[in-house]
Enzyme design. Structure first.
Site, PDB file in Angstrom:
ATOM      1  N   ASP A   3       0.735  -0.911   0.050  1.00  8.41           N
ATOM      2  CA  ASP A   3       0.201   0.103  -0.037  1.00  8.41           C
ATOM      3  C   ASP A   3       0.708   1.189  -0.394  1.00  8.41           C
ATOM      4  O   ASP A   3       0.350   2.258   0.445  1.00  8.41           O
ATOM      5  CB  ASP A   3      -0.620   0.035   1.470  1.00  8.41           C
ATOM      6  CG  ASP A   3      -2.119  -1.000   1.151  1.00  8.41           C
ATOM      7  OD1 ASP A   3      -2.206  -1.887  -0.120  1.00  8.41           O
ATOM      8  OD2 ASP A   3      -1.956  -1.710   2.484  1.00  8.41           O
ATOM      9  N   HIS A  31      -4.913  -1.427  -5.599  1.00  8.24           N
ATOM     10  CA  HIS A  31      -3.782  -0.689  -5.979  1.00  8.24           C
ATOM     11  C   HIS A  31      -4.970   0.601  -6.862  1.00  8.24           C
ATOM     12  O   HIS A  31      -5.951   0.120  -7.784  1.00  8.24           O
ATOM     13  CB  HIS A  31      -3.481  -1.268  -7.362  1.00  8.24           C
ATOM     14  CG  HIS A  31      -2.496  -2.424  -6.820  1.00  8.24           C
ATOM     15  ND1 HIS A  31      -1.444  -2.714  -7.680  1.00  8.24           N
ATOM     16  CD2 HIS A  31      -1.750  -3.037  -5.771  1.00  8.24           C
ATOM     17  CE1 HIS A  31      -0.413  -3.871  -6.787  1.00  8.24           C
ATOM     18  NE2 HIS A  31      -0.499  -3.712  -5.609  1.00  8.24           N
TER      19      HIS A  31
END
Ligand code: GDP
Ligand code: IMO
Ligand code: MG
Length: 436
Positions: free
Chosen positions: A24, A52
């Site tokens: 992340d 994503h």
């Protein structure tokens, strides 16, 4: 859809973008920004545990963004001519992939005619998700905090040599046979009822969508590279979640580091020109496991709020902490980044002072690198340096050198501590909010 500010370094024809921390970090954003310059975007490892996020200004109102979250689909597919590849190292839950295709196509982005999936990639079935849950339950307080996407159990089947691969779909009778055998064996192992029939039914229904996508993608990528095409290989998860080099056992079940890029695409290492590591300007982690610079206080809560730190896949709140230069150095050593994209610097803009973890002290002694033992890592004391904040909005900065003095000093300090060039800095969520 060209990038508004693309005066970046020359990355060569084959570029890899890797998560340098616990996932992340903001991989999706840089991948999306650069994808306009690449012919093929290839995923190499992991599965739908990845999330994503990409924000793109709306065509009719550039002050507002459209949000896209990619799980299995490569993040570069928003450009109309980019070809997507899901490499052999990935574990693919095909119904999820079909849903992602549909979601994009419903919003007007045709992808099914420019996506290939490796014939050697392994399949994730619903029973892998069920087993993921059973395994987590059985661990009690030692839970990994997985995404419950069946990733671990699918890689267990792969390593245990009983996995079912994409090419198995080409002979549906054989696929059915293998699926029934696995369902029966796993039912016994986990003392649970795994019914293969719904899986067979689901896969029969989506076979028509999947079959045209199946390819020997290693050969395809190699031919493309030899013809001078530009390839961007998209890492998933993060180096500190790597099965070998991460904070084991609180890791994912694949090589999220450079090793996974090579193994998971079948592209020869000597064809890769550049590796960019993505590092957040602070640290986050989802799920359990040691996190030396974690802030279990209101500063951590403030970072979570300012950075919108909630999982893109599971929605879980992310744990937040200061930038960890020891972990970052380790990540640089494992992957050999040519440069770093430091993301989310804007999130720190309101702070009076900002800390960076610089040393780990274990049992009174400084240690050179990350220890193998998760218990030891849990126990380390961290030495910090403290830098003044900048207290200015940086969201419109497009050149790193134009950052406020203290923000530039923060970037330069990290560069010095990790001994790696920072070639781009994230200053906001949107596609154009990157300083080079
Ligand atoms: P990935 O898994 O590495 O692609 O990252 P995620 O999408 O899971 O999480 C990163 C989050 O940070 C996403 O919501 C991004 O939109 C956001 N993000 C990425 N870069 C920046 C940045 O420079 N500034 C801010 N404020 N947000 C960013
Ligand atoms: P992206 O690509 C953040 C974490 C999970 C859990 C551990 C194991 O979006 O950066 P798994 O489901 O893989 O068996 O879970 O790994 N994890 C991630 N954390 N970002 C990710 O991907 C992750 N992929 C896995 O939270 O702690
Ligand atoms: Mg993510």
């Amino acid at each position: 859809m060209a990038l508004s500010n693309n005066k970046h370094d020359d990355y060569g024809n084959v570029l890899t973008i890797l998560g340098a921390q616990w996932g992340d970090e903001g991989k999706g954003k840089l991948i999306d920004i650069l994808s306009g310059e690449y012919d093929i975007i290839a995923r190499a490892a992991g599965g739908a545990n990845a999330g994503h996020t990409v924000y793109v200004p709306k065509a009719d109102n550039p002050n507002e963004n459209d949000k896209y979250v990619f799980h299995l689909m490569p993040s570069g597919m928003l450009y109309p001519n980019t070809i997507g590849v899901i490499g052999n190292g990935c574990v693919i839950h095909l119904p999820t992939l079909v849903d992602e295709i549909k979601l994009l196509e419903d919003s007007g982005i045709k992808v099914s005619d420019r996506l290939f999936i490796s014939d050697r990639a392994h399949l994730v079935f619903d029973y892998h998700k069920k087993i993921d849950g059973i395994q987590e339950e059985s661990k009690g307080t030692g839970k990994v905090g997985t995404t419950k996407r069946g990733i671990g159990p699918a890689y267990m089947d792969k390593i245990g040599r009983s996995g079912i691969r994409v090419h198995d779909l080409q002979d549906f009778e054989m696929f059915e046979f293998k699926l029934r055998a696995n369902a029966s064996n796993l039912s016994k192992t986990y003392d649970t009822n795994i019914d293969p029939l719904p899986e067979i039914d689901t896969h029969r229904k989506i076979l028509g969508i999947i079959k045209p996508l199946i390819k020997d993608t290693s050969l395809y990528l190699d031919n493309a590279i030899n013809r001078g095409k530009k390839i961007l290989i998209e890492g998933a998860n993060g180096t500190l979640l790597d099965i070998d080099h991460g904070t084991y056992p609180f890791v994912t079940s694949s090589n999220a580091s450079m090793a996974g890029i090579i193994g998971g695409t079948g592209v020869s290492p000597n064809k890769i020109n550049t590796v960019i590591g993505i590092m957040k300007a602070y640290s986050t982690r989802v799920g359990s496991g040691p996190f030396p610079t974690e802030l279990s206080n209101s500063t951590g809560d403030d970072l979570r709020t300012a950075g919108g730190e909630f999982g893109a896949t599971t929605g879980r709140p992310r744990r937040c902490g200061w930038f960890d230069a020891v972990a970052a150095n380790y990540s640089c050593r494992i992957n050999g980044y040519n440069s770093i994209n430091l993301t989310k610097l804007d999130v720190l803009s309101d702070l009076d002072t900002i800390k960076i973890g610089t040393k780990y002290i274990l049992k009174g002694k400084q240690i050179e690198s990350l220890p193998a033992s998760a218990n030891d890592l849990e126990e380390v004391d961290v030495d910090y340096i403290e830098l003044p904040g900048w207290k200015k909005d940086i969201s419109n900065v497009r050149n790193i050198e134009d950052l406020p003095k203290n923000a530039l000093a923060y970037v330069k300090k990290i560069e010095e501590l990790i001994d790696c060039k920072i070639s781009s800095v994230g200053v906001g969520i949107s596609r154009d909010q990157m300083a080079f």
